[in-house]
Design a protein around this motif. Structure first.
Motif, PDB file in Angstrom:
ATOM      1  N   ALA A 187       0.832  -1.204   0.000  1.00  0.00           N
ATOM      2  CA  ALA A 187       0.000   0.000   0.000  1.00  0.00           C
ATOM      3  C   ALA A 187       0.867   1.256   0.000  1.00  0.00           C
ATOM      4  CB  ALA A 187      -0.931  -0.005   1.210  1.00  0.00           C
ATOM      5  N   ILE A 188       1.960   1.220   0.761  1.00  0.00           N
ATOM      6  CA  ILE A 188       2.874   2.362   0.807  1.00  0.00           C
ATOM      7  C   ILE A 188       3.509   2.587  -0.563  1.00  0.00           C
ATOM      8  CG2 ILE A 188       5.073   3.149   1.791  1.00  0.00           C
ATOM      9  CD1 ILE A 188       4.178   1.892   4.435  1.00  0.00           C
ATOM     10  N   LYS A 189       3.807   1.509  -1.272  1.00  0.00           N
ATOM     11  CA  LYS A 189       4.375   1.636  -2.616  1.00  0.00           C
ATOM     12  C   LYS A 189       3.333   2.128  -3.624  1.00  0.00           C
ATOM     13  CE  LYS A 189       7.887  -1.935  -1.888  1.00  0.00           C
ATOM     14  NZ  LYS A 189       8.369  -3.288  -2.288  1.00  0.00           N
ATOM     15  N   PHE A 190       2.078   1.705  -3.460  1.00  0.00           N
ATOM     16  CA  PHE A 190       1.017   2.111  -4.393  1.00  0.00           C
ATOM     17  C   PHE A 190       0.698   3.600  -4.293  1.00  0.00           C
ATOM     18  CE2 PHE A 190      -1.090  -2.357  -3.934  1.00  0.00           C
ATOM     19  CZ  PHE A 190      -0.097  -2.894  -4.731  1.00  0.00           C
ATOM     20  N   ALA A 191       0.770   4.163  -3.086  1.00  0.00           N
ATOM     21  CA  ALA A 191       0.251   5.504  -2.824  1.00  0.00           C
ATOM     22  C   ALA A 191       1.141   6.587  -3.430  1.00  0.00           C
ATOM     23  CB  ALA A 191       0.108   5.721  -1.329  1.00  0.00           C
ATOM     24  N   ARG A 192       0.518   7.647  -3.871  1.00  0.00           N
ATOM     25  CA  ARG A 192       1.264   8.814  -4.337  1.00  0.00           C
ATOM     26  C   ARG A 192       1.811   9.581  -3.137  1.00  0.00           C
ATOM     27  NH1 ARG A 192      -1.627  13.346  -3.026  1.00  0.00           N
ATOM     28  NH2 ARG A 192      -3.910  13.258  -3.092  1.00  0.00           N
ATOM     29  N   LYS A 193       2.633  10.573  -3.399  1.00  0.00           N
ATOM     30  CA  LYS A 193       3.118  11.432  -2.328  1.00  0.00           C
ATOM     31  C   LYS A 193       1.926  12.122  -1.675  1.00  0.00           C
ATOM     32  CE  LYS A 193       6.648  14.922  -1.322  1.00  0.00           C
ATOM     33  NZ  LYS A 193       7.404  14.038  -0.405  1.00  0.00           N
ATOM     34  N   LYS A 194       1.908  12.113  -0.359  1.00  0.00           N
ATOM     35  CA  LYS A 194       0.812  12.659   0.454  1.00  0.00           C
ATOM     36  C   LYS A 194      -0.519  11.921   0.209  1.00  0.00           C
ATOM     37  CE  LYS A 194       2.584  17.316   1.257  1.00  0.00           C
ATOM     38  NZ  LYS A 194       2.661  17.139   2.725  1.00  0.00           N
ATOM     39  N   GLY A 195      -0.418  10.662  -0.192  1.00  0.00           N
ATOM     40  CA  GLY A 195      -1.616   9.855  -0.373  1.00  0.00           C
ATOM     41  C   GLY A 195      -2.171   9.359   0.954  1.00  0.00           C
ATOM     42  N   ARG A 196      -3.323   8.675   0.888  1.00  0.00           N
ATOM     43  CA  ARG A 196      -3.993   8.181   2.095  1.00  0.00           C
ATOM     44  C   ARG A 196      -4.120   6.666   2.035  1.00  0.00           C
ATOM     45  NH1 ARG A 196      -6.239  11.927  -1.288  1.00  0.00           N
ATOM     46  NH2 ARG A 196      -8.310  10.987  -1.156  1.00  0.00           N
ATOM     47  N   ILE A 197      -3.865   6.020   3.161  1.00  0.00           N
ATOM     48  CA  ILE A 197      -4.053   4.579   3.306  1.00  0.00           C
ATOM     49  C   ILE A 197      -5.042   4.348   4.434  1.00  0.00           C
ATOM     50  CG2 ILE A 197      -2.963   2.373   3.867  1.00  0.00           C
ATOM     51  CD1 ILE A 197      -0.342   3.529   2.767  1.00  0.00           C
ATOM     52  N   VAL A 198      -6.093   3.574   4.153  1.00  0.00           N
ATOM     53  CA  VAL A 198      -7.119   3.298   5.169  1.00  0.00           C
ATOM     54  C   VAL A 198      -7.222   1.796   5.374  1.00  0.00           C
ATOM     55  CG1 VAL A 198      -9.554   3.493   5.785  1.00  0.00           C
ATOM     56  CG2 VAL A 198      -8.413   5.388   4.624  1.00  0.00           C
ATOM     57  N   ILE A 199      -7.151   1.369   6.623  1.00  0.00           N
ATOM     58  CA  ILE A 199      -7.254  -0.045   6.972  1.00  0.00           C
ATOM     59  C   ILE A 199      -8.682  -0.314   7.445  1.00  0.00           C
ATOM     60  CG2 ILE A 199      -6.359  -1.898   8.428  1.00  0.00           C
ATOM     61  CD1 ILE A 199      -3.803  -0.069   8.694  1.00  0.00           C
ATOM     62  N   VAL A 200      -9.415  -1.060   6.630  1.00  0.00           N
ATOM     63  CA  VAL A 200     -10.784  -1.436   6.977  1.00  0.00           C
ATOM     64  C   VAL A 200     -10.814  -2.855   7.533  1.00  0.00           C
ATOM     65  CG1 VAL A 200     -13.117  -1.804   6.080  1.00  0.00           C
ATOM     66  CG2 VAL A 200     -11.749   0.125   5.259  1.00  0.00           C
ATOM     67  N   GLY A 201     -10.024  -3.736   6.930  1.00  0.00           N
ATOM     68  CA  GLY A 201      -9.972  -5.124   7.372  1.00  0.00           C
ATOM     69  C   GLY A 201      -8.879  -5.350   8.394  1.00  0.00           C
ATOM     70  N   VAL A 202      -8.213  -6.505   8.290  1.00  0.00           N
ATOM     71  CA  VAL A 202      -7.135  -6.863   9.220  1.00  0.00           C
ATOM     72  C   VAL A 202      -5.864  -7.086   8.415  1.00  0.00           C
ATOM     73  CG1 VAL A 202      -6.323  -8.545  10.911  1.00  0.00           C
ATOM     74  CG2 VAL A 202      -8.752  -7.930  10.829  1.00  0.00           C
ATOM     75  N   THR A 203      -4.773  -6.491   8.866  1.00  0.00           N
ATOM     76  CA  THR A 203      -3.482  -6.675   8.212  1.00  0.00           C
ATOM     77  C   THR A 203      -2.375  -6.447   9.218  1.00  0.00           C
ATOM     78  OG1 THR A 203      -2.083  -5.956   6.373  1.00  0.00           O
ATOM     79  CG2 THR A 203      -3.320  -4.250   7.509  1.00  0.00           C
ATOM     80  N   GLY A 204      -1.166  -6.904   8.881  1.00  0.00           N
ATOM     81  CA  GLY A 204      -0.029  -6.605   9.728  1.00  0.00           C
ATOM     82  C   GLY A 204       0.199  -5.097   9.787  1.00  0.00           C
ATOM     83  N   MET A 205       0.656  -4.611  10.918  1.00  0.00           N
ATOM     84  CA  MET A 205       0.778  -3.169  11.123  1.00  0.00           C
ATOM     85  C   MET A 205       2.220  -2.730  11.378  1.00  0.00           C
ATOM     86  SD  MET A 205      -2.125  -1.556  10.872  1.00  0.00           S
ATOM     87  CE  MET A 205      -1.897  -0.096  11.858  1.00  0.00           C
ATOM     88  N   ASN A 206       3.173  -3.506  10.891  1.00  0.00           N
ATOM     89  CA  ASN A 206       4.573  -3.109  10.997  1.00  0.00           C
ATOM     90  C   ASN A 206       4.872  -2.157   9.839  1.00  0.00           C
ATOM     91  OD1 ASN A 206       7.274  -2.856  11.531  1.00  0.00           O
ATOM     92  ND2 ASN A 206       7.816  -4.907  10.784  1.00  0.00           N
ATOM     93  N   ILE A 207       4.777  -0.869  10.076  1.00  0.00           N
ATOM     94  CA  ILE A 207       4.840   0.132   9.009  1.00  0.00           C
ATOM     95  C   ILE A 207       6.293   0.495   8.704  1.00  0.00           C
ATOM     96  CG2 ILE A 207       4.135   2.453   8.316  1.00  0.00           C
ATOM     97  CD1 ILE A 207       1.779   2.150  10.271  1.00  0.00           C
ATOM     98  N   PRO A 208       6.766   0.206   7.495  1.00  0.00           N
ATOM     99  CA  PRO A 208       8.134   0.584   7.121  1.00  0.00           C
ATOM    100  C   PRO A 208       8.277   2.106   7.112  1.00  0.00           C
ATOM    101  CG  PRO A 208       7.205  -0.998   5.562  1.00  0.00           C
ATOM    102  CD  PRO A 208       6.080  -0.516   6.412  1.00  0.00           C
TER     103      PRO A 208
END
Length: 423
Positions: free
Chosen positions: A252-273
């Motif tokens: 998700a971090i790779k997909f997002a543009r600069k100053k983009g938004r990531i929203v977690i609705v489901g369940v995922t690992g949360m170790n944010i690089p």
């Protein structure tokens, strides 16, 4: 009434014939016609309960921390007894349903209203629902579609958290039930959507719902997003997965543009690089269920609403928006329904979501008898709670000793009009 419950100590799921529930202040009694199995949430709940104590501890490290803190305060023996007592309990399953109001003590609803319910909407023939967790369903919306109300509100709240604007590029990671609803809502909002999943099973349906591009969640997906967004990256990424893997967050971090938004609705690992997160100055948000008001007892149980001018989209208003979109034909839940299982055979639904039965599924509905519950067609309840005194006109069948001694005098005392009497 029949209800699906789970014993927390062993994880065993059973269908029990329980006593009818009572009408509490601030809500309604609903006779369910359909309730929806939320596969991700309920599968996790079932597997956690069925695990050993060690297995439970591995799945819920947050609860282990609470236990350790309690040992420090109260000692080992007292804590052990508290844990065992907690496990020696039954849990209601389900949180999204639709049916007919049987009783009401609030102005917003009356007996006979068609309603969709969330939160307290268990897999049960009868449910009590506080007024802020139920919305009316118009006649042109089928109750089987209305039973998706909680899933719809969850997806909608995720989109609101993403602060979506018309024409933006959005990536949806996970094309399960919530992901497919999210795609529909994004298209209704005028967005360009890429859907991705580890399994291509639902790709055709995602395209049918308007998804502009679908791709497997592999190394190639990054290139797909770059081409689709002309090299800028996605304005928003919505994660609707059910996994402990950290890969959805990393990608998700790779997909997002600069100053983009990531929203977690489901369940995922949360170790944010940190690197990509820092370089792009991304905004990462976790969406809380149906929206503002969720888990607030003042709002949900006491019915105290948030001011419209300050909290435009509460969980109830999100639910109303979903019903409105269904009524206007802008979203479609009919194509998500793969199974309708009678409550008597309800355990089959859990065999499906836990993979005991190998069969593809998306939306699994528990179906209930639509005949009115005779035990709820009672004069006393209708007179006391449903309408004001003097507004009830009764036709009475069977004027035996019990009726003459107890029922008819009660009606006369409450100024009910006896229109007809048959004996």
């Amino acid at each position: 009434m029949l209800q699906i419950v789970q014993y927390q100590k062993t994880g065993k799921i059973s269908i029990e014939d329980l006593p009818d529930i009572k009408l509490l202040p601030g809500g309604i009694i609903v006779q369910n016609y359909y309730s929806l199995i939320s596969a991700g949430t309920e599968r996790t709940s079932v597997k956690t309960a069925q695990a050993s104590l060690i297995g439970k501890a591995k799945m819920r490290p947050d609860l282990v921390k609470q236990v350790l803190e309690n040992i420090k305060r109260e000692g080992l023996i007292a804590t052990y007894k508290k844990v065992m007592n907690r496990l020696d309990n039954y849990k209601e399953l389900g949180y999204s349903s639709a049916g007919i109001v049987l009783e009401s003590n609030v102005d917003e609803f009356k007996p006979g209203d068609r309603v969709a319910c969330a939160g307290f909407a268990y897999h049960s023939e009868l449910i009590f629902v506080p007024k802020n967790l139920a919305v009316k369903v118009p006649e042109n919306v089928a109750l089987d579609e209305a039973a998706f109300i909680a899933i719809g509100a969850i997806a909608l709240q995720g989109i609101r958290q993403a602060k979506i604007s018309l024409g933006e590029n959005v990536v949806v990671i996970g094309l399960g039930l919530i992901g497919l609803v999210t795609v529909q809502l994004l298209k209704a909002n005028g967005c360009r959507v890429i859907g991705t999943d580890i399994n291509e099973r639902n790709f055709d349906l995602a395209k049918e719902f308007g998804c502009d591009e679908v791709s497997l969640f592999d190394d190639y997906i990054e290139r797909v997003v770059q081409v689709f967004t002309q090299g800028y990256g996605a304005d928003a990424v919505i994660i609707t997965t059910a996994t402990n893997s950290n890969e959805p967050m990393e990608k998700a971090i790779k997909f997002a543009r600069k100053k983009g938004r990531i929203v977690i609705v489901g369940v995922t690992g949360m170790n944010i690089p940190r690197a990509g997160f820092y370089e792009k100055e991304l905004e990462i948000t976790i969406s809380c269920s149906y929206g503002p008001g969720r888990y607030d007892p003042e709002y949900e149980q006491k019915g105290i609403d948030y001011p419209f001018g300050y909290v435009r989209w509460t969980e109830k208003r999100n639910m109303e928006a979903i019903i409105r979109l269904l009524s206007e034909g802008k979203i479609n839940f009919r194509k998500l329904i793969t199974h309708k299982i009678p409550i008597e055979d309800g355990l089959k639904a859990y065999d499906l979501i836990t993979s005991k039965v190998k069969e593809p599924y998306i939306g699994i509905l528990i179906e209930y008898n639509s005949e009115p519950k005779k035990e709820f067609i009672r004069v006393k309840r209708n007179v006391d709670r449903s309408v004001s005194v003097g507004e009830v006109v009764i036709g009475f069948i069977g004027a035996g000793n019990f009726a003459q001694s107890y029922l008819l005098p009660y009606l006369k005392k409450n100024q009910v009009t006896l229109k007809k009497c048959c004996n």
